[in-house]
Design a protein around this motif. Sequence first.
Motif, PDB file in Angstrom:
ATOM      1  N   GLY A  38     -21.654  14.576 -64.120  1.00 36.91           N
ATOM      2  CA  GLY A  38     -20.383  14.153 -63.552  1.00 36.91           C
ATOM      3  C   GLY A  38     -20.401  12.734 -63.037  1.00 36.91           C
ATOM      4  O   GLY A  38     -21.282  11.938 -63.372  1.00 36.91           O
ATOM      5  N   THR A  39     -19.414  12.422 -62.201  1.00 33.75           N
ATOM      6  CA  THR A  39     -19.240  11.068 -61.682  1.00 33.75           C
ATOM      7  C   THR A  39     -19.056  11.102 -60.162  1.00 33.75           C
ATOM      8  O   THR A  39     -18.650  12.116 -59.590  1.00 33.75           O
ATOM      9  CB  THR A  39     -18.015  10.389 -62.320  1.00 33.75           C
ATOM     10  N   TYR A  40     -19.369   9.976 -59.532  1.00 33.74           N
ATOM     11  CA  TYR A  40     -19.160   9.857 -58.089  1.00 33.74           C
ATOM     12  C   TYR A  40     -18.931   8.396 -57.726  1.00 33.74           C
ATOM     13  O   TYR A  40     -19.219   7.487 -58.502  1.00 33.74           O
ATOM     14  CB  TYR A  40     -20.357  10.413 -57.310  1.00 33.74           C
ATOM     15  N   ARG A  41     -18.402   8.188 -56.536  1.00 32.05           N
ATOM     16  CA  ARG A  41     -18.193   6.850 -55.991  1.00 32.05           C
ATOM     17  C   ARG A  41     -18.938   6.743 -54.662  1.00 32.05           C
ATOM     18  O   ARG A  41     -19.328   7.760 -54.073  1.00 32.05           O
ATOM     19  CB  ARG A  41     -16.704   6.566 -55.803  1.00 32.05           C
ATOM     20  N   VAL A  42     -19.106   5.513 -54.200  1.00 32.75           N
ATOM     21  CA  VAL A  42     -19.923   5.306 -53.008  1.00 32.75           C
ATOM     22  C   VAL A  42     -19.316   4.231 -52.123  1.00 32.75           C
ATOM     23  O   VAL A  42     -18.738   3.260 -52.604  1.00 32.75           O
ATOM     24  CB  VAL A  42     -21.379   4.943 -53.411  1.00 32.75           C
ATOM     25  N   ALA A  43     -19.426   4.450 -50.817  1.00 31.06           N
ATOM     26  CA  ALA A  43     -19.122   3.424 -49.809  1.00 31.06           C
ATOM     27  C   ALA A  43     -20.393   3.209 -49.011  1.00 31.06           C
ATOM     28  O   ALA A  43     -20.977   4.169 -48.483  1.00 31.06           O
ATOM     29  CB  ALA A  43     -17.986   3.876 -48.897  1.00 31.06           C
ATOM     30  N   LEU A  44     -20.840   1.957 -48.932  1.00 29.60           N
ATOM     31  CA  LEU A  44     -22.107   1.649 -48.287  1.00 29.60           C
ATOM     32  C   LEU A  44     -21.898   0.927 -46.969  1.00 29.60           C
ATOM     33  O   LEU A  44     -20.961   0.131 -46.829  1.00 29.60           O
ATOM     34  CB  LEU A  44     -22.974   0.783 -49.200  1.00 29.60           C
ATOM     35  N   PRO A  45     -22.774   1.169 -46.000  1.00 28.63           N
ATOM     36  CA  PRO A  45     -22.725   0.408 -44.756  1.00 28.63           C
ATOM     37  C   PRO A  45     -23.324  -0.975 -44.967  1.00 28.63           C
ATOM     38  O   PRO A  45     -23.926  -1.266 -46.005  1.00 28.63           O
ATOM     39  CB  PRO A  45     -23.577   1.240 -43.803  1.00 28.63           C
ATOM     40  N   ASP A  46     -23.172  -1.829 -43.971  1.00 31.70           N
ATOM     41  CA  ASP A  46     -23.844  -3.129 -44.010  1.00 31.70           C
ATOM     42  C   ASP A  46     -25.341  -2.935 -43.802  1.00 31.70           C
ATOM     43  O   ASP A  46     -25.789  -1.927 -43.250  1.00 31.70           O
ATOM     44  CB  ASP A  46     -23.286  -4.042 -42.920  1.00 31.70           C
TER      45      ASP A  46
END
Length: 286
Positions: A38-46
């Motif tokens: 499947g697929t996924y998205r990501v939000a990263l911290p600084d």
Amino acid sequence: MIARLAGLLAAAVIGLAAAPSVAQTCGRDDPPCETPLGTYRVALPDGDGPFPAVIFLHGAGGTGRGALGMTGTIKAFTDRGYAVLAPDGLPWRDDREGGIWSFRNDIMHGPGRDEAAFFAEIVADAAQTHAIDPDAVILAGFSAGAFMVSYLACDTPDAFSAYAPVSGGFWRPHPASCAGPVRLFQTHGWKDSTVPLEGRVLRNGQFVQGDIFEGLALFRAANGCEQPNPSGTRTTGDFQRRYWTCTKDSALEMALFPGGHGVPAGWADMMLDWYEALPVRALPIR
């Protein structure tokens, strides 16, 4: 089942390592990251990793992109140094966009997916490409995503360092029992009419949502709690909380809020405060 999950993650790591690691942004407005399932998205911290992470599962008909659009919740996580991994469920209905999770295959329109294997792939891929810490991952989700979280918490309590379902639990018939111990933080709205605390009948009785309190009883049994009554209560803003302190390596808490079906403001910080107060838990060898 726990050994199977450890094996799934090990296999995912080996399989992903066989191909060159290519850094992808995979943000809300970028093409998603892809794994075999499947697929996924990501939000990263600084900053630099390794980062603890929250896998957040969207509700029925949702998407990973939509989950990252919950800007207040996502910012609360990343401001505290957590990466957010937002997978995509499987296509649900021809007449609807978005996806659903394979927590009950009889609800699926078509074949389901081994979600445990999919999430293991995500953890392995994100550890390689986004510097997340695979031993510090919380599995959280809303509504149908919370159903998925609850079933995996019941079946594979050691697959993640903690579980955090919001506005969802089990469906009837409830599981006969759960493996344990588990570390789980349940959150639910007092006025929820989409997934009421007592459950709801759907499609003229074809499906029946479960009772949140019966689900908590299953987790208490898995955690070796000798008494049904909570060990204590506390209040955080509008959240009314009750918790059970039972066997070693377990943690169980419920937070009720006065609203309806949704992810309430303040949930992310409250849940992380709970998680960060827990003892470090050694997960199975990957």
